[in-house]
Write a protein that holds these residues in place. Sequence first.
Motif, PDB file in Angstrom:
ATOM      1  N   LEU A 114      38.022  17.868  55.442  1.00  5.98           N
ATOM      2  CA  LEU A 114      38.972  18.819  55.275  1.00  5.98           C
ATOM      3  C   LEU A 114      39.214  20.208  55.357  1.00  5.98           C
ATOM      4  N   ALA A 115      38.150  20.622  54.301  1.00  8.16           N
ATOM      5  CA  ALA A 115      38.113  21.806  53.960  1.00  8.16           C
ATOM      6  C   ALA A 115      37.125  22.415  55.265  1.00  8.16           C
ATOM      7  N   ALA A 116      36.042  21.303  55.246  1.00  7.14           N
ATOM      8  CA  ALA A 116      35.055  21.745  56.347  1.00  7.14           C
ATOM      9  C   ALA A 116      35.653  22.026  58.020  1.00  7.14           C
ATOM     10  N   LYS A 117      36.676  21.301  58.307  1.00  5.49           N
ATOM     11  CA  LYS A 117      37.302  21.130  60.055  1.00  5.49           C
ATOM     12  C   LYS A 117      37.893  22.227  60.037  1.00  5.49           C
ATOM     13  N   ARG A 118      38.865  22.667  58.214  1.00  6.77           N
ATOM     14  CA  ARG A 118      39.222  23.956  58.722  1.00  6.77           C
ATOM     15  C   ARG A 118      38.196  25.570  58.942  1.00  6.77           C
ATOM     16  N   GLY A 119      36.817  25.276  59.008  1.00  4.66           N
ATOM     17  CA  GLY A 119      35.960  26.521  58.780  1.00  4.66           C
ATOM     18  C   GLY A 119      35.814  26.794  57.610  1.00  4.66           C
ATOM     19  N   VAL A 120      36.070  26.376  56.611  1.00  6.00           N
ATOM     20  CA  VAL A 120      35.355  26.603  55.606  1.00  6.00           C
ATOM     21  C   VAL A 120      33.729  26.347  55.389  1.00  6.00           C
ATOM     22  N   ILE A 121      33.274  26.977  54.977  1.00  5.75           N
ATOM     23  CA  ILE A 121      31.419  26.488  54.556  1.00  5.75           C
ATOM     24  C   ILE A 121      31.571  25.572  54.022  1.00  5.75           C
ATOM     25  N   VAL A 122      31.076  23.904  53.941  1.00 13.35           N
ATOM     26  CA  VAL A 122      30.904  22.829  52.729  1.00 13.35           C
ATOM     27  C   VAL A 122      29.872  23.296  51.936  1.00 13.35           C
ATOM     28  N   LEU A 123      28.972  23.217  50.871  1.00 15.46           N
ATOM     29  CA  LEU A 123      27.995  23.520  50.298  1.00 15.46           C
ATOM     30  C   LEU A 123      27.699  22.072  49.422  1.00 15.46           C
ATOM     31  N   ASN A 124      27.158  20.734  49.260  1.00 17.63           N
ATOM     32  CA  ASN A 124      26.207  20.424  50.872  1.00 17.63           C
ATOM     33  C   ASN A 124      27.170  19.767  52.048  1.00 17.63           C
ATOM     34  N   ASP A 125      26.573  19.586  52.889  1.00 19.09           N
ATOM     35  CA  ASP A 125      27.432  19.438  53.695  1.00 19.09           C
ATOM     36  C   ASP A 125      28.499  17.680  53.110  1.00 19.09           C
ATOM     37  N   PRO A 126      29.434  17.667  53.271  1.00 24.50           N
ATOM     38  CA  PRO A 126      30.171  16.557  52.306  1.00 24.50           C
ATOM     39  C   PRO A 126      30.243  15.466  52.899  1.00 24.50           C
ATOM     40  N   GLN A 127      30.043  15.219  54.390  1.00 26.87           N
ATOM     41  CA  GLN A 127      30.182  14.032  55.013  1.00 26.87           C
ATOM     42  C   GLN A 127      28.362  13.484  54.743  1.00 26.87           C
ATOM     43  N   HIS A 128      27.603  14.299  54.590  1.00 22.75           N
ATOM     44  CA  HIS A 128      26.129  13.771  54.355  1.00 22.75           C
ATOM     45  C   HIS A 128      26.278  13.321  52.573  1.00 22.75           C
ATOM     46  N   LEU A 129      26.660  14.223  51.700  1.00 25.12           N
ATOM     47  CA  LEU A 129      27.181  13.513  49.933  1.00 25.12           C
ATOM     48  C   LEU A 129      27.795  11.993  50.447  1.00 25.12           C
ATOM     49  N   THR A 130      28.669  11.865  51.411  1.00 25.73           N
ATOM     50  CA  THR A 130      29.436  10.922  50.773  1.00 25.73           C
ATOM     51  C   THR A 130      28.078   9.841  51.200  1.00 25.73           C
ATOM     52  N   ASP A 131      26.755   9.503  52.017  1.00 22.68           N
ATOM     53  CA  ASP A 131      25.903   8.545  52.318  1.00 22.68           C
ATOM     54  C   ASP A 131      25.386   8.387  51.215  1.00 22.68           C
ATOM     55  N   ALA A 132      25.167  10.010  50.705  1.00 23.49           N
ATOM     56  CA  ALA A 132      24.191  10.232  49.308  1.00 23.49           C
ATOM     57  C   ALA A 132      24.604   9.316  47.963  1.00 23.49           C
ATOM     58  N   SER A 133      25.272   8.766  47.680  1.00 22.15           N
ATOM     59  CA  SER A 133      26.439   8.482  46.940  1.00 22.15           C
ATOM     60  C   SER A 133      25.786   7.856  45.797  1.00 22.15           C
ATOM     61  N   ASN A 134      24.955   7.200  45.902  1.00 22.26           N
ATOM     62  CA  ASN A 134      23.549   6.538  44.870  1.00 22.26           C
ATOM     63  C   ASN A 134      22.574   6.441  45.156  1.00 22.26           C
ATOM     64  N   LYS A 135      21.115   6.960  44.848  1.00 21.46           N
ATOM     65  CA  LYS A 135      19.829   7.105  44.694  1.00 21.46           C
ATOM     66  C   LYS A 135      20.007   5.734  46.265  1.00 21.46           C
ATOM     67  N   THR A 136      20.477   4.619  46.490  1.00 24.27           N
ATOM     68  CA  THR A 136      19.776   4.017  47.840  1.00 24.27           C
ATOM     69  C   THR A 136      19.607   5.233  48.635  1.00 24.27           C
ATOM     70  N   TYR A 137      20.148   6.760  49.650  1.00 26.78           N
ATOM     71  CA  TYR A 137      19.632   7.541  49.697  1.00 26.78           C
ATOM     72  C   TYR A 137      18.614   7.777  49.755  1.00 26.78           C
ATOM     73  N   PHE A 138      17.578   7.805  48.637  1.00 30.18           N
ATOM     74  CA  PHE A 138      16.443   8.188  48.745  1.00 30.18           C
ATOM     75  C   PHE A 138      16.172   7.591  49.719  1.00 30.18           C
ATOM     76  N   GLN A 139      16.012   6.199  50.175  1.00 30.65           N
ATOM     77  CA  GLN A 139      15.107   4.804  50.632  1.00 30.65           C
ATOM     78  C   GLN A 139      15.359   5.523  52.232  1.00 30.65           C
ATOM     79  N   GLN A 140      16.162   6.798  52.606  1.00 37.61           N
ATOM     80  CA  GLN A 140      15.975   6.577  54.308  1.00 37.61           C
ATOM     81  C   GLN A 140      15.127   7.868  54.139  1.00 37.61           C
ATOM     82  N   TYR A 141      13.880   8.381  53.571  1.00 36.56           N
ATOM     83  CA  TYR A 141      13.186   9.001  53.477  1.00 36.56           C
ATOM     84  C   TYR A 141      11.973   9.031  53.746  1.00 36.56           C
ATOM     85  N   PRO A 142      10.969   9.224  54.056  1.00 35.53           N
ATOM     86  CA  PRO A 142      10.170   8.284  55.016  1.00 35.53           C
ATOM     87  C   PRO A 142       8.750   7.681  53.300  1.00 35.53           C
ATOM     88  N   LYS A 143       8.823   7.004  54.185  1.00 35.10           N
ATOM     89  CA  LYS A 143       7.832   5.674  52.603  1.00 35.10           C
ATOM     90  C   LYS A 143       6.952   6.218  52.003  1.00 35.10           C
TER      91      LYS A 143
END
Length: 347
Positions: A114-143
Amino acid sequence: MKLTFVINDIMSEDETYTTIRLGRRALQMGHDVAFVSLVNFTYEPDESVSALASVPRARHETDAELLADVQGDDAELTKICISDQDVLFLRADPAPELVARPWAHVSSLLFAQLAAKRGVIVLNDPQHLTDASNKTYFQQYPKAIRPVTCITRDPAEIKRFIEDQGGKAVIKPLQGSGGQGVFVITPETMANLNVSIETTVKDGYAIVQEYLPDAADGDLRLITLNGKPLQVDGTYACFRRYNDTGDARSNFSAGGKIKLEAPDERALRLAEICGPKLVNDGMYLAGLDIVGDKMMEINVDTPGGINLVESLTEIDFAGAIIRDMERKVELRDHYRGRLRNDQIAVM
């Protein structure tokens, strides 16, 4: 610049944490700094986002002094408007929240969106951090950069994987940090395998990885900024973590030690390969944990070590990060409304 750090809780912060070092350096550089717990956000009726924050009352010469300021008995929480902040830096570790407050980390990411939608710079990006909530995120990187991995709760699958790996593997919780619950399986420790599996899967999925022989020498922590290895005056923010106690874990919480070490060609190649996804996902600050020619993990929630590498080099890496945020705020003001948060996060 108005800079707010989102943390688990102010009372659980430690003077050795990168967050405290960054906050103290920002104060010294003349910026407004605040620390907000995961559970202290409010969505206001006017659709703004506010929070109860720990606000330092002075600039400090040491990290310990800053921490004492915001943790003292006379310290009070101050209501601030998150929507008016320039930068919201997400520095909370989801692992400690799994049992007592499993809702807290996800909720904070939604407030950050919500803060990002109001122009606040949010680091790291919260949308993608939601996708990275556990170690399965790492499996999306090149084999090519990842060890062979199995993620399951089935003991039979875990045992089959270990057998295929010649009786050597590493078992750890899918959601965890700091080396907690990590078991190194070898033919010599096979008698404890059932206990290791039961301990790991009782609270969720297990991630089982091939054992990398180079892990005997510890791992390399390489810090990236804007998708590239962070370096100042030709020195990389990079160090080796190792353990000379016989414990296979090199994490600091497990008794690990550190020494300064420049990344070799293999480490820089791994960073180059994972860089495009870090940029695509708006992962401003990340910690790459490297063993030989493989990457064991990518820490995008609370990558640490800035204070440690500064102590080894006497180089102002924290100041370089704060100056980079200043640059982003200037770009945001020039392009207000025309850049997505995940774009400006890594520019």
